[in-house]
Structures are given as C-alpha cells and as structure tokens.
Design an enzyme around this catalytic site. Structure first.
Site, PDB file in Angstrom:
ATOM      1  N   SER A 229       6.781  -7.606   2.532  1.00  0.00           N
ATOM      2  CA  SER A 229       7.403  -7.010   0.920  1.00  0.00           C
ATOM      3  C   SER A 229       8.454  -7.853   0.350  1.00  0.00           C
ATOM      4  CB  SER A 229       7.834  -5.363   1.444  1.00  0.00           C
ATOM      5  OG  SER A 229       8.027  -4.490   0.296  1.00  0.00           O
TER       6      SER A 229
ATOM      7  N   ASP B  42      -3.606  -2.641  -1.357  1.00  0.00           N
ATOM      8  CA  ASP B  42      -1.398  -2.671  -2.443  1.00  0.00           C
ATOM      9  C   ASP B  42      -1.684  -1.532  -3.217  1.00  0.00           C
ATOM     10  OD1 ASP B  42       1.297  -2.493  -2.199  1.00  0.00           O
ATOM     11  OD2 ASP B  42       1.580  -3.897  -0.489  1.00  0.00           O
TER      12      ASP B  42
ATOM     13  N   HIS C 109       0.001  -1.049   1.301  1.00  0.00           N
ATOM     14  CA  HIS C 109       1.138  -1.795   1.325  1.00  0.00           C
ATOM     15  C   HIS C 109       1.887  -2.277   2.768  1.00  0.00           C
ATOM     16  CE1 HIS C 109       4.402  -3.916  -0.274  1.00  0.00           C
ATOM     17  NE2 HIS C 109       5.458  -2.642   0.516  1.00  0.00           N
TER      18      HIS C 109
END
Length: 338
Positions: free
Chosen positions: A128, A282, A311
């Site tokens: 991320s 995601d 995610h």
C-alpha cells in the site's frame, strides 16, 4: 522500546517548513554483512507500525533475517516516527506540517547511509503506502536500489484512490462539522466512522458475498464492521490519521525537484528490477494503474495477486496470498535475476 530512534535534527521539508528535532523510528532484523550488500528496506503503510510488517519476515522466507539485514522504517505520522501525537508545540496535533512520500524516503536514505554506511540496497518492498515508498526509492536513488517489490500500491495516488482517501477524511471531519479550527477537538472515538468508510474499500465484493469474515471469527456482517473496522480505527490517533491521509493523497514519485511532476520520466528512470504485485480485486489500488506504471519501468514485471481479499491481499492475513508474495520475492531475490 522494541524499536530504535534515528535523530534527524532540524529538517527542511519539501513544503519549505522546518520541522525541528525530527526523528525516524525504525527496527532492524538480522545482521549487516561485511560487504553491506544484504540490505532490504521495508517501509510501513498507512496506519501501520513496524510490527505489522513482521508477517513477511522469518526463517526460510524471502525476507530471512539469517540472510538479510532488514530495515523497517516507520512512516512519519504513524505515531512512532515524528507525528502529530508525539511532537511538542508548535508541531503538535493540527499544527503538524505536511509530509510527502519524497520527504519520508529522503529521511530513510539518511538513516541507511548515515547510521549504517550502506551504499547498495538489494530490495525495497512494501504494501500500500509502503509500496509507494518502494517506487519512490527506485526513482529517487536509481543507482542504489537493485530491486523493488511494491504490492497493492501504485507509484502515485491516482484520482479514484484520492477520492477514496478523501472520503475517509470527510468522515472524520464531519465530527467537527468540517470546521478546520476545531481539528484539535477530535478524539479517537471520532475514528469510528472512518473505519466504516474504509470497510467498503479494503476488501472486495466477492469477499463479502462469500462471507469470509466468518473465518476470522465474526458471526455477522455487523459484528465484522464493529469488531474489526471500528475497533481497529478507533485505536488510531485522529491527528496522525489526518497527517497520513495528506501524505497518501499527495503521493506521486514525480512530485519533487528531481522530476518536476513528469510522472512518465520518473517511472522510466527506475533502474531496479521491479516485481509489481497488484491485488486483482483491489478496489482502489488497481491492476490497471499498475499496468500503466509497469510498462514504463524498464525492468518491470507485473505479477497480480489472484485473490478475493481486495486491498488486504497484501495485509498478511490470508495464507495463500502470503505464500504468493513470499514466493514472488524469492524469485526476485534469486541470483539469476541479477
């Protein structure tokens, strides 16, 4: 403490603001070899601290501390490095300055070079916002970084991702009727709504449809929303969250004096071998965004994580996803990839 502090001193940020007595919290795993060439840098993501990265570190794993010297620097704003919650006036709470990804990586570079005398990095890896930092390392120090492996993260915050983060910010600001003069009144209890907003983005439609939250011990969707999302977000300091949201919303590896906003040139300047791992479900760090980036990085491979965990395929929770990421890193670090 389970971590160490690197004093940065008075630093001038990309914004031009001087942050006084700044510091970077970090933890290391393994030992630096004599050649100082067994280094892996593994930055933390939004809301995470170094302990949340430890699922990917271990014996016989790609990030094996018996083989590599692994440095996990904490993102500024996360509560351990300089943050709104731990800085004295005039930099506390709402007065904390805007910190960019470029700033974070520049400070990490100082840690790596000044503290340890390292000149080569075998790998920069991250999930991320940690992934954005991996891209930034490759663009800021192309002759130093041999490999990067961002997963579930892009080289910039694309417009839809910006909107997702803005929704999280709006949920928090609504608690003070969007009055910026009242930011210092925010408490961790106000983070409840932020957790609810993120719940719809962190995992995929298929994850919810198949009720995989039951495997985590939650009996219903409501239990999952309150027991995981609300609870985890209410542990965060709202001022730290606002600082990290700003960093995330304004992330772009080209938004600096080196590349002057030319995103394509920044990508083309990355010399490292790159294994880019988007989660194929995601919802806000998408495969399509990573495809664009991978095409411009000279030595990049796009390696999607086939998972319905969205995610959170990169969060270290699902064993199949963990194995995929670890196996991909092992291939990237193999001698024949040099």
């Amino acid at each position: 403490m389970t971590y160490e502090i690197f004093d940065l001193g008075n630093v001038t940020l990309q914004s031009g603001v001087m942050l006084q007595s700044a510091f970077l919290a970090y933890k290391t795993y393994g030992r630096l070899n004599e050649k100082k060439d067994n280094v892996i840098v593994y930055p933390t993501a939004f809301g995470d601290q170094h302990v949340q990265n430890e699922w990917l570190i271990g014996k016989d794993m790609a990030l094996d501390p018996e083989k590599y010297f692994i440095i996990v620097p904490n993102l500024l704003g996360n509560g351990l490095s300089s943050s709104p919650s731990n800085m004295p006036p005039p930099f506390d709470k709402a007065n904390f300055p805007q910190i960019t990804i470029y700033d974070n990586v520049a400070f990490q570079y100082r840690l790596v070079t000044e503290k340890f005398g390292i000149q080569k990095i075998a790998l920069v890896v991250g999930w991320s916002m940690g992934g954005i930092q991996a891209f930034q390392w490759g663009a800021s120090y192309p002759d130093m970084v041999e490999r990067i492996a961002p997963f579930c993260g892009g080289a910039k915050t694309w417009p839809q991702t910006y909107v997702v983060l803005d929704g999280m910010k709006a949920a928090l600001m609504a608690a003070i009727t969007f009055d910026a003069s009242k930011i210092n009144q925010l408490t961790s209890a106000d983070m409840r709504s932020v957790g609810r907003v993120y719940a719809g983005w962190g995992l995929s439609q298929a994850y919810y449809r198949e009720e995989l939250y039951r495997d985590l011990g939650f009996d219903s969707l409501e239990d999952f929303a309150t027991g995981l999302w609300e609870t985890s977000f209410m542990k965060m300091d709202p001022h730290n969250v606002l600082a990290m949201l700003w960093t995330g919303q304004n992330a772009d590896i080209s938004a600096n004096p080196v590349y002057h906003g030319d995103f394509d040139v920044a990508l083309k300047s990355i010399k490292a071998l790159a294994c880019i791992m988007p989660g194929n479900t995601d919802l806000f760090c998408t495969t399509e965004d990573n495809q664009y980036e991978a095409k411009l990085i000279p030595h990049a491979v796009l390696n999607p994580i086939e998972s319905i965990w969205g995610h959170f395929a990169g969060r270290g929770i699902n064993s199949d996803d963990n194995k995929f990421i670890d196996d991909s890193l092992k291939r990237l670090l193999a001698p024949n990839t040099n």
